[in-house]
Write an enzyme that holds these catalytic residues in place. Structure first.
Site, PDB file in Angstrom:
ATOM      1  N   TYR A 128       4.748   2.729   2.984  1.00  0.00           N
ATOM      2  CA  TYR A 128       3.449   2.687   3.671  1.00  0.00           C
ATOM      3  C   TYR A 128       3.746   2.609   5.167  1.00  0.00           C
ATOM      4  O   TYR A 128       4.277   1.621   5.641  1.00  0.00           O
ATOM      5  CB  TYR A 128       2.658   1.454   3.243  1.00  0.00           C
ATOM      6  CG  TYR A 128       2.159   1.466   1.821  1.00  0.00           C
ATOM      7  CD1 TYR A 128       2.996   1.150   0.748  1.00  0.00           C
ATOM      8  CD2 TYR A 128       0.827   1.765   1.538  1.00  0.00           C
ATOM      9  CE1 TYR A 128       2.532   1.141  -0.562  1.00  0.00           C
ATOM     10  CE2 TYR A 128       0.340   1.761   0.231  1.00  0.00           C
ATOM     11  CZ  TYR A 128       1.204   1.450  -0.807  1.00  0.00           C
ATOM     12  OH  TYR A 128       0.731   1.444  -2.104  1.00  0.00           O
ATOM     13  N   PRO A 130      -7.711   3.483  -1.381  1.00  0.00           N
ATOM     14  CA  PRO A 130      -6.492   3.596  -2.198  1.00  0.00           C
ATOM     15  C   PRO A 130      -5.279   2.869  -1.619  1.00  0.00           C
ATOM     16  O   PRO A 130      -4.238   2.786  -2.258  1.00  0.00           O
ATOM     17  CB  PRO A 130      -6.240   5.101  -2.259  1.00  0.00           C
ATOM     18  CG  PRO A 130      -6.926   5.651  -1.060  1.00  0.00           C
ATOM     19  CD  PRO A 130      -8.115   4.772  -0.820  1.00  0.00           C
ATOM     20  N   TYR A 143      -0.246  -7.086  -4.878  1.00  0.00           N
ATOM     21  CA  TYR A 143       0.122  -5.688  -5.135  1.00  0.00           C
ATOM     22  C   TYR A 143       0.488  -5.480  -6.610  1.00  0.00           C
ATOM     23  O   TYR A 143       0.065  -4.507  -7.234  1.00  0.00           O
ATOM     24  CB  TYR A 143       1.305  -5.258  -4.250  1.00  0.00           C
ATOM     25  CG  TYR A 143       1.518  -3.759  -4.215  1.00  0.00           C
ATOM     26  CD1 TYR A 143       2.371  -3.137  -5.122  1.00  0.00           C
ATOM     27  CD2 TYR A 143       0.839  -2.954  -3.296  1.00  0.00           C
ATOM     28  CE1 TYR A 143       2.555  -1.755  -5.120  1.00  0.00           C
ATOM     29  CE2 TYR A 143       1.022  -1.573  -3.282  1.00  0.00           C
ATOM     30  CZ  TYR A 143       1.874  -0.988  -4.184  1.00  0.00           C
ATOM     31  OH  TYR A 143       2.044   0.388  -4.183  1.00  0.00           O
ATOM     32  N   HIS A 167       9.229   0.181 -10.449  1.00  0.00           N
ATOM     33  CA  HIS A 167       9.514  -0.088  -9.031  1.00  0.00           C
ATOM     34  C   HIS A 167       9.480  -1.589  -8.777  1.00  0.00           C
ATOM     35  O   HIS A 167       8.492  -2.246  -9.079  1.00  0.00           O
ATOM     36  CB  HIS A 167       8.493   0.613  -8.130  1.00  0.00           C
ATOM     37  CG  HIS A 167       8.810   2.050  -7.883  1.00  0.00           C
ATOM     38  ND1 HIS A 167       8.431   2.711  -6.757  1.00  0.00           N
ATOM     39  CD2 HIS A 167       9.508   2.942  -8.632  1.00  0.00           C
ATOM     40  CE1 HIS A 167       8.875   3.971  -6.807  1.00  0.00           C
ATOM     41  NE2 HIS A 167       9.520   4.129  -7.941  1.00  0.00           N
TER      42      HIS A 167
HETATM   43  C1  PHB Z   1      -0.241   7.599  -5.357  1.00  0.00           C
HETATM   44  O1  PHB Z   1       0.937   7.758  -5.725  1.00  0.00           O
HETATM   45  O2  PHB Z   1      -1.132   8.449  -5.560  1.00  0.00           O
HETATM   46  C2  PHB Z   1      -0.605   6.333  -4.613  1.00  0.00           C
HETATM   47  C3  PHB Z   1       0.325   5.298  -4.532  1.00  0.00           C
HETATM   48  C4  PHB Z   1      -0.007   4.134  -3.849  1.00  0.00           C
HETATM   49  C5  PHB Z   1      -1.240   4.032  -3.241  1.00  0.00           C
HETATM   50  C6  PHB Z   1      -2.178   5.073  -3.321  1.00  0.00           C
HETATM   51  C7  PHB Z   1      -1.850   6.238  -4.010  1.00  0.00           C
HETATM   52  O3  PHB Z   1      -1.555   2.881  -2.551  1.00  0.00           O
END
Ligand code: PHB
Ligand code: APR
Length: 396
Positions: free
Chosen positions: A207, A299, A391, A78
């Protein structure tokens, strides 16, 4: 007196999650003996649905460990992600903003499976369903680890103990309170996650911040999606049917994506609490902490697995240097070096969480600050570049 068998190894690793298995494989490749102790079964470990975004550093370590072939075949590269704030959609071009760095989408379950296979192929010793693991004399020159298996008590004499046993493990708890300092923030909400064999709603991760709360559209492959919606930290999972989840997700995604969303039966649904947590120091005598045993991140920044990778890179290099060159600088410097990167990832994960979530006690001023933070970030190339650098992963 129950019989107590004793064996010896150079490094006893507690925990067969990504941290423990990666460390074991990297040390094996350097000719260092390890034994991994895991309290659950292998199937149980593989049954956990966890993260899915790999920084370059994690992907490189997996290849270095000889367990990266399937990731290279099946992982999705990505080059960007999308931030969406009350319907305003902004793509963050990770590759352009960082001068070429990207992330790989590859589930932690698959990564763990690949590491398990590599350990097995190398004849590695992982004791599953090892109960009552206990650490003895970690601050002395002859540390030991005991455990119970099939009703017998076993003891491992070792040079070093690697505490890779996660947030609820025995390792951090074996460091005296007089030595250990902890730092914690618990967020007033959780994430309700759903896994489904449906095509992802978008090509890249989205997001989204909506009045009703946060949502994340992620994936595991072109045919398997992973979605999250912010929920109350004491939410009752039983009250979330698939249909209710899909309806709420549609409300929080941008209209075009909500219209395109393909729904289907959940393969897994779970609620995870959100916390920021760091333990200091990461060393006590011959005991070293790594991964979730040492730190937890919300997360939102996809840092949990990737922080485990940098811990393991630093710790494996320090142990290899000790055994190869009898040098102790790496071991002496491990805690400070790992904590420097840990706190940067904690900051980024906290920042992303504060930016994108609905806080129950948020004032109108706070809401305006979130909007201003979003505008400040997405209008400035410098701010976007800083987001992108964090990131994709800061340098090790
Ligand atoms: C996921 O795909 O589980 C995932 C992706 C990005 C995040 C948190 C979880 O910031
Ligand atoms: N004895 C033996 N094993 C234990 C004990 C114990 N007392 N306590 C915990 N364990 C095992 C757990 O069963 C688990 O398999 O240690 C392992 C720790 O693995 P993780 O919790 O996955 O932690 P880590 O390997 O550091 O990986 C971090 O996992 O939780 C995610 O978000 C986190 O993606 C990050 C990654």
């Amino acid at each position: 007196m129950t019989s107590r068998t004793q064996v010896r190894t150079q490094v006893c690793i507690i925990g067969a999650g990504p941290s423990g298995l990666l460390l074991s494989q990297l040390l094996h490749n350097a000719g260092i003996d390890t034994i991994v102790l895991e309290r659950q079964s292998g199937d149980y470990v593989l049954g956990r649905i966890r993260a899915g975004i790999l920084e370059q550093g994690m992907a490189d370590l997996l290849r270095q460990a000889g367990a990266g072939a399937r990731m290279d075949r099946e992982g999705l590269v990505h080059e960007g992600l999308e931030l969406c704030f009350y319907g305003d959609r902004r793509r963050v071009d990770l590759k352009e903003l960082t001068g070429g760095d990207v992330v790989t989408v590859y589930g932690q379950t698959e990564l763990t499976r690949d590491l398990m296979d590599a350990r097995k192929a190398a004849g590695g010793i992982t004791v599953y369903e090892a109960a009552n693991v206990a650490i003895h004399d970690p601050a002395g020159d002859h540390p030991r680890v005991s455990y119970v298996k099939d009703g017998k008590t076993h003891e491992i004499a070792c040079d070093f103990i690697a505490g890779c046993d996660g947030y609820h493990g025995v390792s951090r708890a074996s460091i005296p309170d007089s030595v250990l300092r902890t730092f914690e923030r618990v967020y007033p909400f959780g994430w309700l996650g759903l896994l489904s064999d449906t095509p992802p709603v978008a090509d890249e991760l989205v997001y989204a911040r909506h009045e009703r709360g946060f949502a994340l559209a992620s994936m595991r492959s072109q045919t398997r999606s992973r979605y999250y919606i912010q929920c109350a930290f004491d939410e009752n999972l039983k009250e979330w049917t698939d249909d209710r989840f899909w309806d709420e997700l549609r409300r929080r995604l941008p209209e075009e994506l909500a219209a395109a969303l393909v729904t289907g039966p959940s393969l897994e649904k779970s609620i995870a609490p959100l916390r920021s947590f760091v333990a200091e120091p990461l060393r006590h005598g011959r005991l070293f902490l790594a991964g979730d045993a040492a730190h937890i991140v919300p997360p939102t920044g996809a840092k949990g697995l990737n922080l485990a990778a940098s811990d393991i890179q630093y710790l494996s290099q320090a142990l290899i240097s000790f055994y190869r060159d009898k040098a102790e600088e790496g071991l002496d410097g491990y805690s400070a070096k790992a904590l420097a990167r840990i706190w940067q990832a904690e900051r980024f994960s906290w920042w992303m969480t504060m930016l994108l979530h609905r806080f129950p006690d948020s004032s109108p001023f706070d809401a305006r600050m979130q909007r201003a933070e979003f505008e400040n970030t997405t209008r400035s190339r410098h701010a976007l570049a800083n987001l992108a650098e964090n990131y994709v992963g800061l340098p090790y």
